[in-house]
Design a protein around this motif. Structure first.
Motif, mmCIF file in Angstrom:
data_model
loop_
_atom_site.group_PDB
_atom_site.id
_atom_site.type_symbol
_atom_site.label_atom_id
_atom_site.label_comp_id
_atom_site.label_asym_id
_atom_site.label_seq_id
_atom_site.Cartn_x
_atom_site.Cartn_y
_atom_site.Cartn_z
ATOM 1 N N ILE A 12 25.579 -0.441 -23.363
ATOM 2 C CA ILE A 12 26.498 -0.052 -24.292
ATOM 3 C C ILE A 12 27.105 1.100 -23.944
ATOM 4 O O ILE A 12 28.502 1.210 -24.198
ATOM 5 N N PHE A 16 31.265 1.592 -24.905
ATOM 6 C CA PHE A 16 31.547 2.634 -25.928
ATOM 7 C C PHE A 16 31.242 4.007 -25.781
ATOM 8 O O PHE A 16 30.363 4.185 -24.753
ATOM 9 N N GLU A 17 31.924 4.773 -26.383
ATOM 10 C CA GLU A 17 31.642 6.365 -26.436
ATOM 11 C C GLU A 17 31.098 6.540 -27.729
ATOM 12 O O GLU A 17 31.589 6.189 -28.681
ATOM 13 N N THR A 64 37.783 2.920 -35.167
ATOM 14 C CA THR A 64 36.442 3.370 -34.594
ATOM 15 C C THR A 64 35.480 2.791 -35.568
ATOM 16 O O THR A 64 35.489 2.614 -36.632
ATOM 17 N N TRP A 65 34.153 3.081 -35.143
ATOM 18 C CA TRP A 65 32.958 2.868 -35.969
ATOM 19 C C TRP A 65 32.591 4.438 -36.445
ATOM 20 O O TRP A 65 32.458 5.340 -35.627
ATOM 21 N N TYR A 76 32.805 -0.119 -39.417
ATOM 22 C CA TYR A 76 34.154 -0.124 -38.809
ATOM 23 C C TYR A 76 34.954 0.493 -39.608
ATOM 24 O O TYR A 76 35.379 -0.074 -40.822
ATOM 25 N N VAL A 90 31.923 6.270 -33.180
ATOM 26 C CA VAL A 90 31.718 5.312 -31.699
ATOM 27 C C VAL A 90 33.248 4.714 -31.862
ATOM 28 O O VAL A 90 34.008 4.057 -32.362
ATOM 29 N N PHE A 92 35.255 2.176 -28.767
ATOM 30 C CA PHE A 92 35.283 1.217 -27.698
ATOM 31 C C PHE A 92 36.102 1.538 -26.558
ATOM 32 O O PHE A 92 37.351 1.979 -26.912
ATOM 33 N N LYS A 93 35.675 1.521 -25.323
ATOM 34 C CA LYS A 93 36.572 1.647 -24.367
ATOM 35 C C LYS A 93 37.494 0.370 -23.984
ATOM 36 O O LYS A 93 36.992 -0.383 -23.537
ATOM 37 N N LEU A 108 25.956 -3.815 -32.950
ATOM 38 C CA LEU A 108 25.927 -2.622 -33.108
ATOM 39 C C LEU A 108 24.535 -2.298 -33.968
ATOM 40 O O LEU A 108 23.699 -1.655 -33.791
#
Length: 367
Positions: A12, A16-17, A64-65, A76, A90, A92-93, A108
């Motif tokens: 993960i 993701f960040e 983002t989430w 989301y 959260v 996504f990269k 997720l």
């Protein structure tokens, strides 16, 4: 479709960040609906309410989430949003195709049990160090498969919805002349209204009193009602003593909070302060008419009652409600026709949505 898929394992933290959010309480919100105010609630996609612009520094970007740290729900965010306490972001990269968003949201949320098992201070590390299985092609994430898979699932559900609308006759959303007139008269203020003593229209009695400790949530199929506005006042579905059952097809008032709902089915009540209102004129006890009456009661009396000054059987005896009138009688025809028109206006949006979604998903599937 899943049988021939190649799956790969991904960390993960490589995808993701997770970031903290600047939060404030709802008292800081401004009247408006341009932005969502997201809290740790699991309901309504985490949205407690909407707001106009508050400030720039607290604003979170769309795409983002949100992660609510109460139930570890991932939602989301289609719009820019503000956060309440205990909400993380959260990200996504990289670039994420729209069609794969639902797939990733499911992935997720599959991590919820794992995140709920650790302390809040360890959530970030546990999340980022988790591994998930994703469809893979040529050594990379297969976003195209995700899009087609989600599109096929959506097409199946939309087709089922359209079939249901057709079988039930709900697909016909064209207003009759009478329904158009009912809407027009309401909008233009051409209706006649009169104040009626509530007890001249309804028989009023107290509901049963079954403590939550006496029932088991999910133990049956009978609604267990409380004084909540959520879920039409249904707290859960239970099995209990038949002699405590209240007959449905009535209007129910949550006594301590003044929540007015129409109850179609027989039910159990959690508090004897709750009231049951039943029309004297039995021929008019239809669902549509009582939905109309429910709103009239709420609008006529809500300003009179609060938690500290709650309604009671004794107090309601003197109350009056404002209702539509024709020839010095209650206009039940207007009530029925108006609600039927509202139903069609609402279902029209559903039918048009189904048509749009079916066409859009079919394009993705045919790619």
């Amino acid at each position: 479709m899943l049988s021939g898929v190649e799956w790969g394992e991904y960390r993960i933290g490589d995808l993701f960040e997770v970031k903290g959010t600047l939060s404030f309480n709802k008292e800081a919100l401004v009247s408006g609906d341009e932005y969502d105010y997201v809290t740790r609630t699991s309901q309504n996609q985490g949205i407690l309410q909407t707001t106009a612009f508050v400030n720039k520094e607290n604003l979170n970007e769309a795409g983002t989430w949100s992660l609510g740290l109460l139930q570890m729900d991932f939602f989301y965010r289609q719009r820019q949003w503000y956060a309440g306490q205990f909400v993380r972001k959260v990200v996504f990269k990289g670039s994420l195709p729209n069609g794969s968003i639902s797939f990733f949201t499911t992935v997720l949320n599959a991590l919820k049990p794992k995140l709920l098992s650790v302390l809040v201070r360890d959530v970030n590390k546990t999340f980022l160090d988790s591994y998930v299985q994703l469809p893979t092609r040529d050594g990379a994430i297969d976003f195209m498969f995700m899009e087609r898979f989600v599109a096929e699932l959506k097409a199946q559900r939309v087709a089922e919805l359209k079939a249901y609308l057709t079988v039930t006759g709900l697909s016909d959303y064209t207003l009759t002349p009478e329904e158009q007139q009912a809407i027009q008269h309401f909008q233009e203020g051409n209706l006649q209204w009169h104040d009626y003593r509530l007890t001249s229209v309804f028989e009023v009695k107290n509901a049963g009193n079954i403590l939550s400790s006496e029932v088991v949530a999910g133990s049956g199929s009978t609604p267990y009602l409380c004084a909540s506005r959520e879920n039409n006042a249904v707290s859960s579905y239970v099995s209990y003593k038949d002699e405590m059952l209240s007959e449905g097809n009535c209007i129910f008032i949550g006594g301590k909070t003044f929540v007015v709902t129409y109850q179609e089915k027989d039910f159990f009540s959690n508090d004897s302060h709750n009231l049951i209102l039943r029309l004297y004129e039995t021929e008019h006890r239809t669902k549509r008419k009582q939905l109309y009456l429910t709103t009239c009661i709420d609008k006529s009396l809500r300003h009179r009652y609060s938690w500290g000054d709650s309604i009671s059987n004794k107090k309601i005896q003197a109350d009056k409600v404002t209702l539509p009138t024709s020839s010095d009688k209650l206009d039940y025809t207007q009530m029925e026709t108006f609600i039927r028109a509202i139903e069609k206006l609402v279902i029209r949006d559903v039918v048009l949505y189904a048509d749009r979604e079916l066409a859009a998903t079919q394009q993705v599937i045919n790619q």
